[in-house]
Design an enzyme around this catalytic site. Sequence first.
Site, PDB file in Angstrom:
ATOM      1  N   THR A 242       0.692  -1.195   0.112  1.00  0.00           N
ATOM      2  CA  THR A 242      -0.088   0.050  -0.088  1.00  0.00           C
ATOM      3  C   THR A 242       0.908   1.249   0.018  1.00  0.00           C
ATOM      4  O   THR A 242       0.615   2.371  -0.532  1.00  0.00           O
ATOM      5  CB  THR A 242      -0.807  -0.109   1.280  1.00  0.00           C
ATOM      6  OG1 THR A 242      -1.933  -1.139   1.180  1.00  0.00           O
ATOM      7  CG2 THR A 242      -1.884   1.243   1.445  1.00  0.00           C
TER       8      THR A 242
ATOM      9  N   TYR B 295      -8.323   0.363  -3.231  1.00  0.00           N
ATOM     10  CA  TYR B 295      -6.928   1.199  -4.045  1.00  0.00           C
ATOM     11  C   TYR B 295      -6.378  -0.067  -4.496  1.00  0.00           C
ATOM     12  O   TYR B 295      -6.623  -1.258  -4.128  1.00  0.00           O
ATOM     13  CB  TYR B 295      -6.289   1.819  -2.937  1.00  0.00           C
ATOM     14  CG  TYR B 295      -5.936   1.198  -1.872  1.00  0.00           C
ATOM     15  CD1 TYR B 295      -4.516   0.469  -1.758  1.00  0.00           C
ATOM     16  CD2 TYR B 295      -6.408   1.299  -0.648  1.00  0.00           C
ATOM     17  CE1 TYR B 295      -4.126  -0.145  -0.710  1.00  0.00           C
ATOM     18  CE2 TYR B 295      -6.042   0.873   0.392  1.00  0.00           C
ATOM     19  CZ  TYR B 295      -4.847  -0.133   0.204  1.00  0.00           C
ATOM     20  OH  TYR B 295      -4.393  -0.936   1.497  1.00  0.00           O
TER      21      TYR B 295
ATOM     22  N   SER C  37       1.579  -7.711  -0.586  1.00  0.00           N
ATOM     23  CA  SER C  37       2.365  -8.693   0.285  1.00  0.00           C
ATOM     24  C   SER C  37       1.558  -9.929   0.360  1.00  0.00           C
ATOM     25  O   SER C  37       2.080 -10.911   1.060  1.00  0.00           O
ATOM     26  CB  SER C  37       2.748  -7.851   1.630  1.00  0.00           C
ATOM     27  OG  SER C  37       1.887  -7.799   2.649  1.00  0.00           O
TER      28      SER C  37
ATOM     29  N   THR D  22       1.539  -4.593   4.124  1.00  0.00           N
ATOM     30  CA  THR D  22       1.383  -4.656   5.614  1.00  0.00           C
ATOM     31  C   THR D  22       0.943  -6.210   5.826  1.00  0.00           C
ATOM     32  O   THR D  22       1.140  -6.474   7.291  1.00  0.00           O
ATOM     33  CB  THR D  22       0.601  -3.516   6.380  1.00  0.00           C
ATOM     34  OG1 THR D  22      -0.780  -3.693   5.632  1.00  0.00           O
ATOM     35  CG2 THR D  22       1.117  -2.259   6.227  1.00  0.00           C
ATOM     36  N   ASP D  23       0.267  -6.588   4.870  1.00  0.00           N
ATOM     37  CA  ASP D  23      -0.205  -7.969   5.270  1.00  0.00           C
ATOM     38  C   ASP D  23       0.799  -9.074   5.955  1.00  0.00           C
ATOM     39  O   ASP D  23       0.451  -9.958   6.835  1.00  0.00           O
ATOM     40  CB  ASP D  23      -0.832  -8.692   3.969  1.00  0.00           C
ATOM     41  CG  ASP D  23      -2.201  -7.930   3.821  1.00  0.00           C
ATOM     42  OD1 ASP D  23      -2.580  -6.883   4.533  1.00  0.00           O
ATOM     43  OD2 ASP D  23      -2.742  -8.419   2.890  1.00  0.00           O
TER      44      ASP D  23
ATOM     45  N   LYS E 145       0.297  -7.793  12.754  1.00  0.00           N
ATOM     46  CA  LYS E 145      -0.725  -6.833  12.323  1.00  0.00           C
ATOM     47  C   LYS E 145      -2.129  -7.236  13.068  1.00  0.00           C
ATOM     48  O   LYS E 145      -2.624  -8.338  13.011  1.00  0.00           O
ATOM     49  CB  LYS E 145      -0.942  -7.011  10.746  1.00  0.00           C
ATOM     50  CG  LYS E 145      -1.928  -6.016  10.514  1.00  0.00           C
ATOM     51  CD  LYS E 145      -2.091  -6.113   8.720  1.00  0.00           C
ATOM     52  CE  LYS E 145      -2.845  -4.989   8.167  1.00  0.00           C
ATOM     53  NZ  LYS E 145      -2.917  -4.880   6.548  1.00  0.00           N
TER      54      LYS E 145
ATOM     55  N   GLU F 210      -1.119 -29.518  26.594  1.00  0.00           N
ATOM     56  CA  GLU F 210      -2.225 -30.006  25.944  1.00  0.00           C
ATOM     57  C   GLU F 210      -2.180 -31.164  25.143  1.00  0.00           C
ATOM     58  O   GLU F 210      -3.140 -31.833  24.340  1.00  0.00           O
ATOM     59  CB  GLU F 210      -3.139 -28.953  25.232  1.00  0.00           C
ATOM     60  CG  GLU F 210      -3.646 -27.901  25.905  1.00  0.00           C
ATOM     61  CD  GLU F 210      -4.899 -28.337  26.894  1.00  0.00           C
ATOM     62  OE1 GLU F 210      -5.621 -29.178  26.317  1.00  0.00           O
ATOM     63  OE2 GLU F 210      -5.141 -27.945  27.949  1.00  0.00           O
TER      64      GLU F 210
HETATM   65  N1  ASP Z   1      -2.777  -5.737   0.809  1.00  0.00           N
HETATM   66  C1  ASP Z   1      -1.862  -4.954   1.032  1.00  0.00           C
HETATM   67  C2  ASP Z   1      -0.323  -5.686   1.073  1.00  0.00           C
HETATM   68  O1  ASP Z   1      -0.134  -6.220   2.021  1.00  0.00           O
HETATM   69  C3  ASP Z   1      -2.029  -4.120   2.338  1.00  0.00           C
HETATM   70  C4  ASP Z   1      -1.071  -3.026   2.675  1.00  0.00           C
HETATM   71  O2  ASP Z   1       0.113  -3.024   2.215  1.00  0.00           O
HETATM   72  O3  ASP Z   1      -1.192  -2.422   3.660  1.00  0.00           O
HETATM   73  O4  ASP Z   1       0.191  -5.155   0.175  1.00  0.00           O
END
Ligand code: ASP
Length: 359
Positions: free
Chosen positions: A42, A56, A89, A122-123, A195, A316
């Site tokens: 992103t 986006y 990602s 971020t993923d 995350k 467990e």
């Molecule tokens: N789906 C995006 C990625 O991980 C989300 C992000 O970058 O915030 O590339």
Amino acid sequence: MTRKPLLVLTMVFLFVFSLQVACFAESPANLPHIKILATGGTIAGSGATSSTTIGYTAAVAPVDALISNVPELKKVANVSGEQISQIASENMTNEVWLKLAKRVNQLLAQNDVDGIVITHGTDTLEETAYFLNLVVKSEKPVVLVGSMRPPTAMSADGMLNLYRATILAGSKDAIGKGVMVMLNDTIHSGRDVTKTITDRVDTFKAPEIGPLGFFTGDKPVFYRAALRKHTTATEFDVMSLSDLPRVDIVYHYANNTGTAIEAIAQAGAKGIVHAGTGNGSIGKAEYPAVEAAQKQDIVIVRSARVGNGIVARNGEANDDKYNFVAGDNLNPQKARILLMLALTKTADPKLIQEMFWKY
Ligand code: ASP
């Protein structure tokens, strides 16, 4: 000496001194040399309107555009960029990880590189961060950065995140801290961060453990260091690897009969991370599939779907009897990274257990 030559001498001294101060303040030679390696996400995305924060397109802008979009970078570092990949990602692969890790190690071995910033979606950012935390062979700072809003959005977070990540990568205080993650003014260890929120800028947290530090204005301030071994203190070496052993994750839930374990075993996995219920429980109905997988020498790590806490050995499940590995407090996706790297060294569950307690 009469007064006049003294005055002239003082003026000459002040002139030369002020010239030196000016040169020192502006000379890029005195700034750290930071490489920005771009992988997509992103932070390199683009939305249709300034209010588009969902829907986006990720991974559009090239690394040079990311750098030129933040002219302030020039004041804090000598930056140059390289494009490693251009992906969202969720599409991260072993191939990109190996390419990235090898390039990071090559660059950090150079005297003219002081630190590295990696722009990333971020993923799976937490997975890449932990992978690099285990395979980078340098004390120099490596900082992963992303954003939750594309650069086209109002209050986009990527530019400030990139600026601060660059300061962090050039900071002497960041040396030896392992691979770090910097978003939202907060510095995390690549091992502990995850995350936690699908759509907000305060998504990265290290549950129970907390961040390494924070930014106050342009200054990174550290409050603790990660104790689990990382970077130069690990046994992992990816420089000669062309792939990683296959490891998949299965998720446990009520009424689970082990179908996913059977499918993964059939696909040729060398390891399975079991995201168990509670303290890493495996359901009775899964055991036939688990034991069949072990007959194929597949290593099983018991992790937990809970998100917090330690999976206790012989808690467990009878790990000694079944040769399971207890996953410590790593979440399933991080346990998968460590199991993949562990399997490059050994398939002995006892030795792999030691690694889960060490890293
Ligand atoms: N789906 C995006 C990625 O991980 C989300 C992000 O970058 O915030 O590339």
